[in-house]
Design a protein around this motif. Structure first.
Motif, PDB file in Angstrom:
ATOM      1  N   ILE A 181       0.866  -1.180   0.000  1.00 12.49           N
ATOM      2  CA  ILE A 181       0.000   0.000   0.000  1.00 12.49           C
ATOM      3  C   ILE A 181       0.901   1.229   0.000  1.00 12.49           C
ATOM      4  O   ILE A 181       1.695   1.435   0.926  1.00 12.49           O
ATOM      5  N   GLY A 182       0.837   2.016  -1.051  1.00  9.91           N
ATOM      6  CA  GLY A 182       1.632   3.243  -1.138  1.00  9.91           C
ATOM      7  C   GLY A 182       0.825   4.430  -0.658  1.00  9.91           C
ATOM      8  O   GLY A 182      -0.330   4.603  -1.040  1.00  9.91           O
ATOM      9  N   ALA A 183       1.431   5.256   0.188  1.00 10.04           N
ATOM     10  CA  ALA A 183       0.727   6.410   0.757  1.00 10.04           C
ATOM     11  C   ALA A 183       1.470   7.690   0.426  1.00 10.04           C
ATOM     12  O   ALA A 183       2.689   7.786   0.612  1.00 10.04           O
ATOM     13  N   SER A 184       0.739   8.687  -0.072  1.00  8.90           N
ATOM     14  CA  SER A 184       1.301  10.006  -0.357  1.00  8.90           C
ATOM     15  C   SER A 184       0.303  11.060   0.091  1.00  8.90           C
ATOM     16  O   SER A 184      -0.664  11.349  -0.607  1.00  8.90           O
ATOM     17  N   TYR A 185       0.526  11.617   1.292  1.00 13.25           N
ATOM     18  CA  TYR A 185      -0.273  12.742   1.764  1.00 13.25           C
ATOM     19  C   TYR A 185       0.373  14.026   1.242  1.00 13.25           C
ATOM     20  O   TYR A 185       1.519  14.011   0.801  1.00 13.25           O
ATOM     21  N   MET A 186      -0.325  15.141   1.304  1.00 16.52           N
ATOM     22  CA  MET A 186       0.254  16.354   0.723  1.00 16.52           C
ATOM     23  C   MET A 186       1.478  16.842   1.495  1.00 16.52           C
ATOM     24  O   MET A 186       2.373  17.463   0.930  1.00 16.52           O
ATOM     25  N   THR A 187       1.539  16.554   2.794  1.00 18.81           N
ATOM     26  CA  THR A 187       2.698  16.917   3.620  1.00 18.81           C
ATOM     27  C   THR A 187       2.624  16.108   4.911  1.00 18.81           C
ATOM     28  O   THR A 187       1.531  15.760   5.363  1.00 18.81           O
ATOM     29  N   MET A 188       3.787  15.848   5.499  1.00 16.87           N
ATOM     30  CA  MET A 188       3.801  15.156   6.786  1.00 16.87           C
ATOM     31  C   MET A 188       4.200  16.096   7.918  1.00 16.87           C
ATOM     32  O   MET A 188       4.511  15.632   9.014  1.00 16.87           O
ATOM     33  N   ASN A 189       4.172  17.413   7.675  1.00 18.37           N
ATOM     34  CA  ASN A 189       4.435  18.338   8.779  1.00 18.37           C
ATOM     35  C   ASN A 189       3.142  18.764   9.466  1.00 18.37           C
ATOM     36  O   ASN A 189       3.116  19.703  10.241  1.00 18.37           O
TER      37      ASN A 189
END
Length: 323
Positions: free
Chosen positions: A44-52
């Protein structure tokens, strides 16, 4: 007696040999089992807009726990609000052979080509928090009711202001930001004495919102209220106002109900926000991911509820944590 002792020594030695053989067998088989599990693990690949933003950390924690429990593997990438980097990272995960793409788009309008490629590879696409433009490519979209979030804050705003000179902090690259701002503006448009004197693009980030509001102050923009598409921007706005000793003269509104914003509301430094529920979004996304992987019927679009948070009810939501 010596003969008995000799037999005992041989028996004990035999037991130790048997123990070591069983132990070795267990270790070897466990390693084989682990290898087999890894070989058959789904990616499962995850890409949120930012991790801050802790909001995405909480969503990811919920999903990571489920993926680990299922014996699968989660691959996390952080585009850090860079749409080109997000596309490159998604391309990389597709090359790795992911089975599911979990996505919060940096820019809702630019991902169509890479999402088409994902669909051609048979990858399931689950979007959280903010929509993509071509939703026909997506198997499931899970967001807060963003329009309503802005609208309920706007309705509360009407109860607090008979007239206002308003600044709006925007993030136009995110559909969620567009919807919140539109919901708020639709609500306050009922009062013609509420005027928007300036709109500022801040990408929903504290470190962008703060200097851009300071710039507006230094340029002499007259305002007495600020609506922010999210609470990261609202915290930056409060910091700017505090630096210019304007905190008592300007009311600030946001969306999220982050711990920082709830603390500011509790201290009288913010007026209101709309609560999102990231843990619920994460659990819902996990359920939908495994419905898709198991070939079960899933829900195409899911809106999670939002609630108004003001000083009178902020303690209910827990000032020091996300709800």
């Amino acid at each position: 007696m010596k003969k008995i002792n000799k037999y005992l020594i041989w028996i004990i030695a035999g037991m130790w040999i048997l123990f070591f053989l069983l132990f070795a067998f267990f270790i070897l088989n466990r390693n084989d089992l682990s290898a087999r599990q890894k070989e058959h693990a789904r990616l499962i690949g995850a890409s949120y807009m930012t991790m801050n933003n802790e909001f995405y950390e909480i969503i990811n924690e919920q999903i990571s726990e489920r993926v680990e429990a299922e014996g699968d593997q989660l691959i996390l990438r952080d585009p850090a609000l860079n749409s080109e980097r997000q596309i490159e990272q998604i391309e990389g995960m597709l090359d790795m052979g992911i089975d599911v793409l979990l996505l919060t788009p940096v820019d809702w309008d630019t991902l169509t080509p890479v999402l088409k490629k994902a669909k051609e590879q048979g990858v399931y696409i689950v979007v959280v928090d903010s929509n993509v433009k071509d939703e026909s490519l997506v198997d499931c979209t899970i967001t807060s009711d963003n329009y309503t979030a802005g609208h309920i804050v706007g309705e509360y705003f009407l109860t607090q202001c008979e007239e206002a000179k308003l600044i709006v902090m925007r993030h136009d690259g995110a559909k969620s930001g567009q919807d919140r701002v539109q919901g708020f503006l639709d609500a306050v448009s009922k009062n013609e004495k509420i005027r928007v004197v300036k709109e500022i693009e801040c990408e929903g980030q504290l470190e962008i919102a703060m200097p851009r509001l300071k710039n507006a102050i230094e340029r002499g923009v007259a305002f007495d209220n600020v609506f922010c598409l999210n609470d990261l921007a609202a915290v930056g706005v409060v910091a700017a106002l505090d630096e210019y000793d304007m905190i008592d003269d300007v009311d600030v509104y946001g969306v999220d109900a982050s711990p920082d914003s709830k603390a500011l509301i509790n201290e009288g430094m913010m007026k209101a926000t709309a609560a999102q529920f990231p843990s619920q979004i994460g659990r819902t996304a996990s359920d939908e991911i495994y419905r898709l992987l198991e070939g079960k019927e899933n829900t195409k679009k899911i809106l999670t509820p939002v609630e108004l948070v003001i000083k009178e009810n902020v303690e209910k939501y827990g000032v020091d944590r996300w709800q």
